[in-house]
Design a protein around this motif. Structure first.
Motif, mmCIF file in Angstrom:
data_model
loop_
_atom_site.group_PDB
_atom_site.id
_atom_site.type_symbol
_atom_site.label_atom_id
_atom_site.label_comp_id
_atom_site.label_asym_id
_atom_site.label_seq_id
_atom_site.Cartn_x
_atom_site.Cartn_y
_atom_site.Cartn_z
ATOM 1 N N ALA A 59 0.832 -1.210 0.000
ATOM 2 C CA ALA A 59 0.000 0.000 0.000
ATOM 3 C C ALA A 59 0.865 1.259 0.000
ATOM 4 C CB ALA A 59 -0.930 -0.006 1.213
ATOM 5 N N GLU A 63 0.678 4.118 -2.728
ATOM 6 C CA GLU A 63 0.302 5.481 -2.353
ATOM 7 C C GLU A 63 1.433 6.477 -2.593
ATOM 8 O OE1 GLU A 63 -2.590 6.477 -1.601
ATOM 9 O OE2 GLU A 63 -3.722 4.780 -0.832
ATOM 10 N N HIS A 97 -2.410 9.380 3.193
ATOM 11 C CA HIS A 97 -2.554 7.918 3.194
ATOM 12 C C HIS A 97 -1.187 7.250 3.291
ATOM 13 C CE1 HIS A 97 -6.486 8.420 0.640
ATOM 14 N NE2 HIS A 97 -6.572 8.964 1.838
ATOM 15 N N ALA A 144 -9.133 1.062 -5.313
ATOM 16 C CA ALA A 144 -8.567 1.279 -3.983
ATOM 17 C C ALA A 144 -9.649 1.327 -2.912
ATOM 18 C CB ALA A 144 -7.748 2.571 -3.970
ATOM 19 N N TYR A 148 -9.420 -1.398 0.174
ATOM 20 C CA TYR A 148 -9.256 -0.979 1.568
ATOM 21 C C TYR A 148 -10.485 -1.345 2.408
ATOM 22 C CZ TYR A 148 -5.160 1.777 0.143
ATOM 23 O OH TYR A 148 -3.935 2.178 -0.324
ATOM 24 N N LYS A 149 -11.658 -1.177 1.839
ATOM 25 C CA LYS A 149 -12.886 -1.497 2.581
ATOM 26 C C LYS A 149 -12.928 -2.977 2.936
ATOM 27 C CE LYS A 149 -16.695 0.278 1.006
ATOM 28 N NZ LYS A 149 -17.882 0.499 0.124
ATOM 29 N N SER A 152 -10.292 -3.878 5.550
ATOM 30 C CA SER A 152 -10.622 -3.317 6.871
ATOM 31 C C SER A 152 -11.587 -4.220 7.630
ATOM 32 C CB SER A 152 -11.232 -1.916 6.718
ATOM 33 O OG SER A 152 -12.552 -1.967 6.219
ATOM 34 N N LEU A 164 -7.587 1.994 7.412
ATOM 35 C CA LEU A 164 -8.173 1.459 6.185
ATOM 36 C C LEU A 164 -9.576 2.009 5.943
ATOM 37 C CD1 LEU A 164 -6.960 -2.217 6.521
ATOM 38 C CD2 LEU A 164 -6.301 -0.628 4.713
ATOM 39 N N SER A 168 -10.373 4.384 2.771
ATOM 40 C CA SER A 168 -11.392 3.927 1.828
ATOM 41 C C SER A 168 -12.434 5.015 1.561
ATOM 42 C CB SER A 168 -12.086 2.669 2.375
ATOM 43 O OG SER A 168 -13.135 2.274 1.526
#
Length: 288
Positions: A59, A63, A97, A144, A148-149, A152, A164, A168
């Motif tokens: 990540a 990022e 992020h 993304a 992330y969702k 998480s 996360l 998200s």
């Protein structure tokens, strides 16, 4: 005796129709978060798994691409002040992020060489069209968001889970604004519609592209990333925790909805995208 606290002043909304980014900025100030909102003191080292370290390193590499991306957007849209202002706002949040993930990694007793992050600095060349560049960013942000969702929900370590969820939410808001600017570009240059459809097909059109991000296409083969975690590892972990492919299916559905709205074609599967590309090609030939 009670003490009256002064309510924060109501900020007037800037009424400038050519400055959508001003409304975005105002909205983001209410919806966004800052580093001190993360409950760092709740970090649980006993809940950190080796695969979490790999995911976060991937990540961070993904990022850290924000500087190159912002540079590229500012260069390509050098005559568009409003979008350029949005790109700066977007870039600031993406930097947060990157730094949030790096801070978590440090708490977990790990780090990434600066040279690895610096290798992501090279700016992108201009896209085939401006609309295609914007559409690529729509795809990036939607992918993304769902990655992330999904992660998480599976995350037991509370600090990383909170990061996360917040990241998200940011990515979902970014996607909506890139859709706005893509629509605006297409209203001014409708002949760029074919390039938008082609962008969707290039990045999402084949089974080998499941759980893969556009950044991987551009920078996955950098020498500095050899034998190092990259955004591919981040998405590989997304695939592992996405039971039954449920979140990936939602991701694809959202992209089809966005691109249907942008192009005017009803898109629910890739065969319809191919057909739409063919129709746009014929329309372009007829107009010559």
């Amino acid at each position: 005796m009670s003490v009256k606290t002064k309510s924060p002043a109501r900020v007037p909304l800037l009424e400038e129709e050519r400055m959508h980014s001003a409304r975005v900025f105002a909205g983001y100030q209410h919806a966004t978060w800052e580093m001190h909102h993360i409950p760092w003191e709740e970090f649980r080292s006993d809940l950190v798994l080796p695969e979490h370290i790999v995911f976060v390193k991937g990540a961070i590499v993904g990022e850290s691409n924000v500087i190159a991306a912002t540079h590229g957007l500012l260069n390509e849209f050098d005559t568009d002040y409003d979008f350029s202002q949005f790109a700066c706002i977007w870039g600031y949040q993406e930097i947060q992020h990157h730094l949030a993930f790096q801070t978590w990694l440090q708490l977990a007793g790990n780090s990434i060489e600066h040279s690895t992050i610096a290798s992501m600095r090279e700016a992108y060349p201009p896209g085939v069209t401006r609309a295609a560049t914007l559409a690529t960013n729509v795809i990036c942000e939607v992918l993304a968001t769902h990655a992330y969702k999904c992660v998480s929900r599976s995350m037991q370590e509370p600090v990383l889970a909170e990061i996360l969820k917040k990241v998200s939410g940011d990515e979902a808001r970014h996607a909506r604004e890139f859709v706005h600017y893509t629509a605006q570009q297409l209203s001014e240059k409708p002949e760029e519609c074919a390039s938008v459809l082609e962008t969707l097909y290039i990045y999402m059109g084949t089974s080998r592209d499941l759980y893969r991000h556009p950044v991987s296409r551009f920078k996955g083969n950098l020498p500095e990333l050899e034998n190092h975690e990259s955004i591919d590892e981040m998405f590989a972990y997304f695939a592992e925790v996405d039971e039954g492919g449920t979140e990936w299916a939602k991701c694809c559905e959202q992209l089809f909805r966005y691109f249907s709205t942008l192009t005017g074609y009803q898109l629910t599967k890739m065969s319809e995208v191919r057909r739409a590309i063919a129709e746009e090609s014929l329309r372009g030939m007829a107009s010559v």
